[in-house]
Design a protein around this motif. Structure first.
Motif, PDB file in Angstrom:
ATOM      1  N   TYR A  33      13.921 -26.339  29.635  1.00  8.96           N
ATOM      2  CA  TYR A  33      15.024 -25.492  30.081  1.00  8.96           C
ATOM      3  C   TYR A  33      15.016 -25.332  31.602  1.00  8.96           C
ATOM      4  O   TYR A  33      16.072 -25.354  32.248  1.00  8.96           O
ATOM      5  CB  TYR A  33      14.943 -24.125  29.406  1.00  8.96           C
ATOM      6  N   THR A  34      13.824 -25.184  32.170  1.00  9.63           N
ATOM      7  CA  THR A  34      13.720 -25.046  33.628  1.00  9.63           C
ATOM      8  C   THR A  34      14.230 -26.301  34.334  1.00  9.63           C
ATOM      9  O   THR A  34      14.980 -26.215  35.317  1.00  9.63           O
ATOM     10  CB  THR A  34      12.259 -24.792  34.038  1.00  9.63           C
ATOM     11  N   ILE A  35      13.834 -27.467  33.821  1.00 13.53           N
ATOM     12  CA  ILE A  35      14.297 -28.732  34.409  1.00 13.53           C
ATOM     13  C   ILE A  35      15.814 -28.839  34.294  1.00 13.53           C
ATOM     14  O   ILE A  35      16.508 -29.213  35.256  1.00 13.53           O
ATOM     15  CB  ILE A  35      13.640 -29.933  33.697  1.00 13.53           C
ATOM     16  N   SER A  36      16.352 -28.510  33.120  1.00 17.86           N
ATOM     17  CA  SER A  36      17.790 -28.613  32.901  1.00 17.86           C
ATOM     18  C   SER A  36      18.558 -27.660  33.814  1.00 17.86           C
ATOM     19  O   SER A  36      19.590 -28.026  34.404  1.00 17.86           O
ATOM     20  CB  SER A  36      18.109 -28.308  31.431  1.00 17.86           C
ATOM     21  N   TYR A  37      18.070 -26.435  33.948  1.00 14.80           N
ATOM     22  CA  TYR A  37      18.737 -25.454  34.817  1.00 14.80           C
ATOM     23  C   TYR A  37      18.722 -25.931  36.268  1.00 14.80           C
ATOM     24  O   TYR A  37      19.727 -25.837  36.985  1.00 14.80           O
ATOM     25  CB  TYR A  37      18.037 -24.099  34.702  1.00 14.80           C
ATOM     26  N   GLU A  38      17.572 -26.446  36.700  1.00 12.83           N
ATOM     27  CA  GLU A  38      17.464 -26.954  38.066  1.00 12.83           C
ATOM     28  C   GLU A  38      18.401 -28.152  38.266  1.00 12.83           C
ATOM     29  O   GLU A  38      18.973 -28.340  39.352  1.00 12.83           O
ATOM     30  CB  GLU A  38      16.010 -27.356  38.343  1.00 12.83           C
ATOM     31  N   TYR A  39      18.543 -28.962  37.224  1.00 12.13           N
ATOM     32  CA  TYR A  39      19.395 -30.156  37.293  1.00 12.13           C
ATOM     33  C   TYR A  39      20.864 -29.755  37.456  1.00 12.13           C
ATOM     34  O   TYR A  39      21.568 -30.296  38.317  1.00 12.13           O
ATOM     35  CB  TYR A  39      19.199 -30.983  36.031  1.00 12.13           C
ATOM     36  N   VAL A  40      21.334 -28.819  36.635  1.00 13.76           N
ATOM     37  CA  VAL A  40      22.742 -28.417  36.726  1.00 13.76           C
ATOM     38  C   VAL A  40      23.002 -27.571  37.967  1.00 13.76           C
ATOM     39  O   VAL A  40      24.140 -27.491  38.437  1.00 13.76           O
ATOM     40  CB  VAL A  40      23.187 -27.642  35.457  1.00 13.76           C
ATOM     41  N   GLU A  41      21.941 -26.953  38.510  1.00 11.40           N
ATOM     42  CA  GLU A  41      22.081 -26.216  39.766  1.00 11.40           C
ATOM     43  C   GLU A  41      22.536 -27.150  40.878  1.00 11.40           C
ATOM     44  O   GLU A  41      23.304 -26.769  41.764  1.00 11.40           O
ATOM     45  CB  GLU A  41      20.740 -25.553  40.118  1.00 11.40           C
ATOM     46  N   GLY A  42      22.057 -28.422  40.824  1.00 16.02           N
ATOM     47  CA  GLY A  42      22.552 -29.450  41.719  1.00 16.02           C
ATOM     48  C   GLY A  42      21.985 -29.459  43.120  1.00 16.02           C
ATOM     49  O   GLY A  42      22.479 -30.175  43.992  1.00 16.02           O
ATOM     50  N   LYS A  43      20.930 -28.668  43.364  1.00 13.75           N
ATOM     51  CA  LYS A  43      20.387 -28.570  44.727  1.00 13.75           C
ATOM     52  C   LYS A  43      19.073 -29.321  44.914  1.00 13.75           C
ATOM     53  O   LYS A  43      18.664 -29.598  46.031  1.00 13.75           O
ATOM     54  CB  LYS A  43      20.185 -27.099  45.102  1.00 13.75           C
ATOM     55  N   ASN A  44      18.394 -29.638  43.820  1.00 11.00           N
ATOM     56  CA  ASN A  44      17.102 -30.324  43.910  1.00 11.00           C
ATOM     57  C   ASN A  44      17.352 -31.833  43.829  1.00 11.00           C
ATOM     58  O   ASN A  44      17.289 -32.452  42.762  1.00 11.00           O
ATOM     59  CB  ASN A  44      16.183 -29.860  42.769  1.00 11.00           C
ATOM     60  N   ALA A  45      17.635 -32.423  44.983  1.00 10.57           N
ATOM     61  CA  ALA A  45      18.028 -33.833  45.032  1.00 10.57           C
ATOM     62  C   ALA A  45      16.948 -34.759  44.484  1.00 10.57           C
ATOM     63  O   ALA A  45      17.245 -35.735  43.785  1.00 10.57           O
ATOM     64  CB  ALA A  45      18.387 -34.227  46.462  1.00 10.57           C
ATOM     65  N   SER A  46      15.689 -34.471  44.789  1.00  8.99           N
ATOM     66  CA  SER A  46      14.593 -35.328  44.334  1.00  8.99           C
ATOM     67  C   SER A  46      14.509 -35.339  42.816  1.00  8.99           C
ATOM     68  O   SER A  46      14.340 -36.394  42.192  1.00  8.99           O
ATOM     69  CB  SER A  46      13.267 -34.839  44.930  1.00  8.99           C
ATOM     70  N   LEU A  47      14.632 -34.162  42.216  1.00  6.52           N
ATOM     71  CA  LEU A  47      14.603 -34.076  40.753  1.00  6.52           C
ATOM     72  C   LEU A  47      15.792 -34.803  40.136  1.00  6.52           C
ATOM     73  O   LEU A  47      15.641 -35.584  39.187  1.00  6.52           O
ATOM     74  CB  LEU A  47      14.609 -32.604  40.321  1.00  6.52           C
ATOM     75  N   ILE A  48      16.965 -34.566  40.672  1.00  3.56           N
ATOM     76  CA  ILE A  48      18.178 -35.201  40.139  1.00  3.56           C
ATOM     77  C   ILE A  48      18.067 -36.718  40.215  1.00  3.56           C
ATOM     78  O   ILE A  48      18.386 -37.436  39.254  1.00  3.56           O
ATOM     79  CB  ILE A  48      19.419 -34.697  40.909  1.00  3.56           C
ATOM     80  N   ASN A  49      17.591 -37.232  41.348  1.00  2.00           N
ATOM     81  CA  ASN A  49      17.437 -38.682  41.503  1.00  2.00           C
ATOM     82  C   ASN A  49      16.426 -39.246  40.513  1.00  2.00           C
ATOM     83  O   ASN A  49      16.636 -40.320  39.944  1.00  2.00           O
ATOM     84  CB  ASN A  49      16.999 -39.012  42.933  1.00  2.00           C
ATOM     85  N   ALA A  50      15.333 -38.517  40.302  1.00  2.00           N
ATOM     86  CA  ALA A  50      14.297 -38.989  39.378  1.00  2.00           C
ATOM     87  C   ALA A  50      14.823 -39.043  37.948  1.00  2.00           C
ATOM     88  O   ALA A  50      14.581 -40.005  37.216  1.00  2.00           O
ATOM     89  CB  ALA A  50      13.078 -38.076  39.456  1.00  2.00           C
ATOM     90  N   VAL A  51      15.560 -38.017  37.548  1.00  2.90           N
ATOM     91  CA  VAL A  51      16.135 -37.985  36.194  1.00  2.90           C
ATOM     92  C   VAL A  51      17.150 -39.102  36.026  1.00  2.90           C
ATOM     93  O   VAL A  51      17.136 -39.852  35.036  1.00  2.90           O
ATOM     94  CB  VAL A  51      16.795 -36.618  35.916  1.00  2.90           C
ATOM     95  N   GLN A  52      18.042 -39.249  37.004  1.00  5.64           N
ATOM     96  CA  GLN A  52      19.093 -40.271  36.911  1.00  5.64           C
ATOM     97  C   GLN A  52      18.511 -41.681  36.944  1.00  5.64           C
ATOM     98  O   GLN A  52      19.004 -42.583  36.246  1.00  5.64           O
ATOM     99  CB  GLN A  52      20.097 -40.077  38.044  1.00  5.64           C
ATOM    100  N   GLN A  53      17.468 -41.883  37.719  1.00  2.91           N
ATOM    101  CA  GLN A  53      16.829 -43.195  37.772  1.00  2.91           C
ATOM    102  C   GLN A  53      16.209 -43.561  36.429  1.00  2.91           C
ATOM    103  O   GLN A  53      16.339 -44.686  35.955  1.00  2.91           O
ATOM    104  CB  GLN A  53      15.758 -43.225  38.858  1.00  2.91           C
ATOM    105  N   ARG A  54      15.556 -42.592  35.800  1.00  2.00           N
ATOM    106  CA  ARG A  54      14.941 -42.851  34.492  1.00  2.00           C
ATOM    107  C   ARG A  54      16.014 -43.192  33.460  1.00  2.00           C
ATOM    108  O   ARG A  54      15.855 -44.124  32.670  1.00  2.00           O
ATOM    109  CB  ARG A  54      14.135 -41.634  34.036  1.00  2.00           C
ATOM    110  N   LEU A  55      17.105 -42.459  33.471  1.00  2.60           N
ATOM    111  CA  LEU A  55      18.183 -42.727  32.519  1.00  2.60           C
ATOM    112  C   LEU A  55      18.832 -44.077  32.806  1.00  2.60           C
ATOM    113  O   LEU A  55      19.212 -44.808  31.882  1.00  2.60           O
ATOM    114  CB  LEU A  55      19.223 -41.609  32.584  1.00  2.60           C
ATOM    115  N   ALA A  56      18.972 -44.412  34.109  1.00  5.85           N
ATOM    116  CA  ALA A  56      19.569 -45.694  34.482  1.00  5.85           C
ATOM    117  C   ALA A  56      18.719 -46.873  34.020  1.00  5.85           C
ATOM    118  O   ALA A  56      19.234 -47.964  33.768  1.00  5.85           O
ATOM    119  CB  ALA A  56      19.770 -45.753  35.994  1.00  5.85           C
TER     120      ALA A  56
END
Length: 335
Positions: A33-56
């Motif tokens: 839940y913490t990861i998801s909240y941080e992801y939708v918050e949209g401010k943690n660029a490093s986390l967002i890139n890491a998640v999107q890279q794994r999905l890609a």
């Protein structure tokens, strides 16, 4: 990780976070839940890139990857703690060494003093005898004091070694994966940095190991049995790596083995031995006697420069299997 939201904004993000977890097909436990909240918050660029890279890369998000994201991108990760542990280890080792050296030096001095007292000429009158008597008394007092010092030094040495053992346990928590006993990504980054400092032009052979059909096994038999199987396979894989190599758990069902200064074809031979070793494993429940399906692994082999980042190495190593045409199950693929 600081949020300054109104109740309305927070409720909206909470709903988006829950929806995001549904899309990722993950349970709403605290870390996820913490990861998801941080992801939708949209401010943690490093986390967002890491998640999107794994999905890609076609990889699903699982509990292992979410825990890794939490450690690296939410906790901020404890680089200070790592450096502190390293510094403390160095200090403790130096205390241990210094205490041992001091005790040895004191003992040598006392032995030398005793040996020289024997050779003092005792035949030069009453004053000489008195001097010798006083020297012996002073020597005895000194030896008594130094014996006490030696005991304190030895006690300090024992405490230093006990503290070093505790620090080693802390390092295991920092650098080892608790389920497989393999190194984690933090350890990989640290080793790459050390290897690069030793020789920037150094080459690494890399063996990527992916467990075939592990997700299906995990879903069918549950996480407890899945973790036991994962541990057994990891132990077998690690048994083929000597002290110079580095076995790393990179995702839930993926390992990477780094072998410094090893030719790609030699690494390929090692990979084949690993494949055969895992293929021979049999998994039987010690309680019920139930036989679980035989497991196999896919392996890819290539060489990389030690100057590359850990993220780049992992990404390139994965492509050995993901970009290979045809089925890679239970095979060794040389790039």
């Amino acid at each position: 990780m600081k949020y300054i939201d109104s109740i309305q904004q927070a409720n909206k993000k909470m709903a988006l976070a829950a929806q995001q977890l549904d899309e990722w097909r993950l349970p709403a436990n605290p870390i996820n839940y913490t990861i998801s909240y941080e992801y939708v918050e949209g401010k943690n660029a490093s986390l967002i890139n890491a998640v999107q890279q794994r999905l890609a890369e076609g990889k699903t998000l699982d509990n292992f990857s979410m825990e890794e994201f939490y450690k690296h991108y939410i906790l901020g990760q404890s680089k200070f703690r790592d450096e502190l542990v390293d510094d403390m280890t160095d200090v403790v080792s130096q205390v241990d060494k210094s205490a041992q050296q001091s005790a040895q030096q004191v003992e040598r001095f006392i032995n030398k003093l005793d040996a020289n007292l024997v050779h003092i000429n005792q035949g030069e009158g009453e004053k000489s005898q008195l001097a010798i008597h006083n020297i012996r008394r002073a020597s005895d007092d000194f030896k008594s004091q130094q014996q006490s010092l030696i005991e304190r030094l030895l006690a300090s040495q024992q405490k230093a070694r006990a503290l070093k053992a505790e620090l080693d346990k802390v390092k295991q928590e920092i650098y080892l994966d608790p389920i497989t006993g393999m190194y984690n990504r933090k350890a990989l980054h640290k080793h790459l940095d050390t290897w690069h400092k030793q020789d920037p032009s150094r080459q690494l052979a890399a063996i990527v190991v992916s467990i075939d059909q592990f997700t299906e096994f995990h879903d069918k038999f549950g996480p407890l049995i899945g973790n036991v199987l994962l541990s057994k396979i990891a132990q077998k894989v690690s048994s083929y790596v000597d002290d110079s190599g580095l076995p790393v758990r990179t995702t839930n069902d993926e390992f990477l083995i780094f072998l410094p200064d090893i030719d790609k074809h030699i690494a390929g031979e090692i990979a084949e031995k690993i494949r055969q070793g895992v293929e021979k494993l049999r998994f039987i429940s010690s309680k019920s006697g139930v036989r679980f399906p035989k497991m196999t692994i896919s392996l890819g082999v290539d060489c990389f420069a030690v100057s590359e980042s850990s993220t780049a190495l992992i990404t390139k190593a994965r492509r050995i299997l993901s970009q290979h045409p045809g089925d890679t199950s239970n095979k060794v693929i040389l790039a």
